[in-house]
Design an enzyme around this catalytic site. Structure first.
Site, short mmCIF file in Angstrom:
data_model
loop_
_atom_site.label_atom_id
_atom_site.label_comp_id
_atom_site.label_asym_id
_atom_site.label_seq_id
_atom_site.Cartn_x
_atom_site.Cartn_y
_atom_site.Cartn_z
N ARG A 1 -0.82 -9.09 13.21
CA ARG A 1 -1.47 -8.06 12.25
C ARG A 1 -2.65 -8.38 11.23
O ARG A 1 -3.38 -8.00 10.66
CB ARG A 1 -0.41 -7.33 11.77
CG ARG A 1 0.31 -6.30 12.68
CD ARG A 1 1.64 -5.73 12.15
NE ARG A 1 1.35 -4.76 11.22
CZ ARG A 1 2.31 -4.26 10.40
NH1 ARG A 1 3.18 -4.76 10.36
NH2 ARG A 1 1.82 -3.24 9.54
N LYS B 1 0.93 -1.21 0.09
CA LYS B 1 0.04 -0.13 -0.15
C LYS B 1 0.97 1.35 -0.12
O LYS B 1 0.51 2.18 -0.73
CB LYS B 1 -0.79 -0.03 1.20
CG LYS B 1 -2.16 -0.95 1.30
CD LYS B 1 -3.06 -0.66 2.53
CE LYS B 1 -2.34 -0.50 3.99
NZ LYS B 1 -2.00 -2.02 4.45
N ARG C 1 11.02 -2.06 10.58
CA ARG C 1 9.98 -1.61 11.63
C ARG C 1 9.94 -2.72 12.64
O ARG C 1 9.90 -3.93 12.30
CB ARG C 1 8.80 -1.50 10.86
CG ARG C 1 8.61 -0.15 10.10
CD ARG C 1 7.47 -0.20 9.18
NE ARG C 1 6.25 -0.73 9.64
CZ ARG C 1 5.16 -0.75 9.07
NH1 ARG C 1 4.97 0.00 7.77
NH2 ARG C 1 4.01 -1.27 9.51
N ARG D 1 -9.47 1.41 8.82
CA ARG D 1 -9.21 -0.08 8.84
C ARG D 1 -10.32 -0.53 9.69
O ARG D 1 -10.24 -1.89 9.75
CB ARG D 1 -7.94 -0.07 9.80
CG ARG D 1 -6.65 0.04 8.75
CD ARG D 1 -5.50 -0.21 9.69
NE ARG D 1 -4.38 -0.78 9.49
CZ ARG D 1 -3.14 -0.42 8.97
NH1 ARG D 1 -3.20 1.09 8.65
NH2 ARG D 1 -2.04 -1.13 8.71
N ARG E 1 11.63 -6.10 4.42
CA ARG E 1 11.27 -4.64 4.11
C ARG E 1 12.15 -3.68 5.11
O ARG E 1 12.53 -3.97 6.25
CB ARG E 1 9.87 -4.68 4.66
CG ARG E 1 9.28 -3.39 4.34
CD ARG E 1 7.72 -3.68 4.03
NE ARG E 1 6.90 -3.68 5.33
CZ ARG E 1 5.67 -3.38 5.37
NH1 ARG E 1 5.02 -3.25 4.17
NH2 ARG E 1 4.99 -3.41 6.75
P1 AMP Z 1 0.84 0.60 8.69
O1 AMP Z 1 2.02 1.28 8.48
O2 AMP Z 1 -0.40 1.26 7.89
O3 AMP Z 1 0.82 -0.85 8.39
O4 AMP Z 1 0.31 0.75 10.25
C1 AMP Z 1 1.15 0.46 11.17
C2 AMP Z 1 0.31 0.34 12.52
O5 AMP Z 1 -0.02 1.73 12.70
C3 AMP Z 1 -0.63 -0.43 12.43
O6 AMP Z 1 -0.33 -2.00 12.71
C4 AMP Z 1 -1.59 -0.13 13.68
O7 AMP Z 1 -1.05 -0.25 14.97
C5 AMP Z 1 -1.29 1.50 13.38
N1 AMP Z 1 -2.38 2.03 12.77
C6 AMP Z 1 -2.06 2.59 11.22
N2 AMP Z 1 -3.15 3.29 10.67
C7 AMP Z 1 -4.22 2.76 11.52
C8 AMP Z 1 -5.80 2.77 11.59
N3 AMP Z 1 -6.30 3.30 10.47
N4 AMP Z 1 -6.61 2.62 12.61
C9 AMP Z 1 -5.58 1.75 13.65
N5 AMP Z 1 -4.51 1.73 13.82
C10 AMP Z 1 -3.70 2.16 12.76
#
Ligand code: AMP
Length: 216
Positions: A173, A13, A162, A88, A127
């Site tokens: 996740r 994404k 990360r 989400r 990654r």
């Molecule tokens: P990402 O980089 O989009 O995979 O997000 C990393 C982490 O940030 C996720 O595993 C969640 O802990 C938090 N996070 C990001 N976006 C959201 C969202 N829309 N709702 C809740 N938690 C989020």
């Protein structure tokens, strides 16, 4: 153009959102990036989000809804954008509907980047990303390696992996994704907004599938 990118963690994404944002000149709003930045800067949002992000759980809806809503309350709110990692949950999707309709900014499309769980687990462990603010380039040891291992091609900063990209965290996740985020798909299908594309293959191939699906 107002787009939401949905997909499991590690589906690409962020990479596709950055490309689309650059080429179509629309704002990239990545809630994961915003939260990681808040955590690094130890802001109050960062302190509240940290325990959830570290273990791969979703941060509470109110917190992330406020982050996104604030961006749209400002006078320089984006008219065109790509949302990456938000919404989400159904509650977030409904909050977004309210925010966007109050500014007369209807969504153009929702794109699902479809990748199976086994492939995701394989991908995330390779990654690497650049921690430098304003760069945030991402690389992958298999599909998109940097020229020098662990060094960012764009700004030569030493890259990091990360915290939440460890195998066990990724599996958790994925469980969260299936439970909380997959229900968004029928929601957007009902609104005739959903476009599904395969998230496997070369970055440019996937980008083309996305452009074709969006007819842009
Ligand atoms: P990402 O980089 O989009 O995979 O997000 C990393 C982490 O940030 C996720 O595993 C969640 O802990 C938090 N996070 C990001 N976006 C959201 C969202 N829309 N709702 C809740 N938690 C989020």
């Amino acid at each position: 153009m107002r787009i939401i990118l949905v997909g499991p963690p590690g589906c690409g994404k962020g990479t596709q959102a950055k490309l689309l944002s650059k080429r179509m000149k629309i704002e990239h709003i990545g809630t994961g990036d915003l939260l990681r930045e808040a955590i690094r800067n130890e802001t109050s949002v960062g302190r509240r989000a940290k325990p959830y992000v570290e273990v791969g759980n979703l941060v509470p809806d109110e917190l992330v809804n406020d982050l996104v809503s604030e961006r749209f309350q400002r006078d320089d709110r984006p008219k065109g954008f790509i949302l990456d990692g938000y919404p989400r949950t159904l509650m977030q999707a409904k909050n977004l509907d309210t925010v966007l309709s109050s500014h007369s900014l209807p969504l153009t499309a929702v794109v699902l980047l479809d990748v199976c769980d086994t492939e995701i687990v394989k991908r995330v462990t390779g990654r690497w990303s650049c921690p430098k603010l304003g760069c945030k380039a991402t690389f992958h040891t298999l599909s998109n390696p940097s020229k020098v291992p662990r060094i960012c091609d764009d700004c030569q900063t030493v890259m990091v992996q990360r915290e939440d990209d460890h195998v066990e965290t990724v599996k958790s996740r994925l469980t969260v994704y299936h439970k909380d985020t997959v229900p968004l798909l029928p929601y957007y299908e009902q609104h005739n907004l959903l476009n599904k594309i395969h998230g496997t293959g070369e970055i440019e191939e996937i980008y083309q599938s996305m452009v074709n699906a969006l007819r842009i």
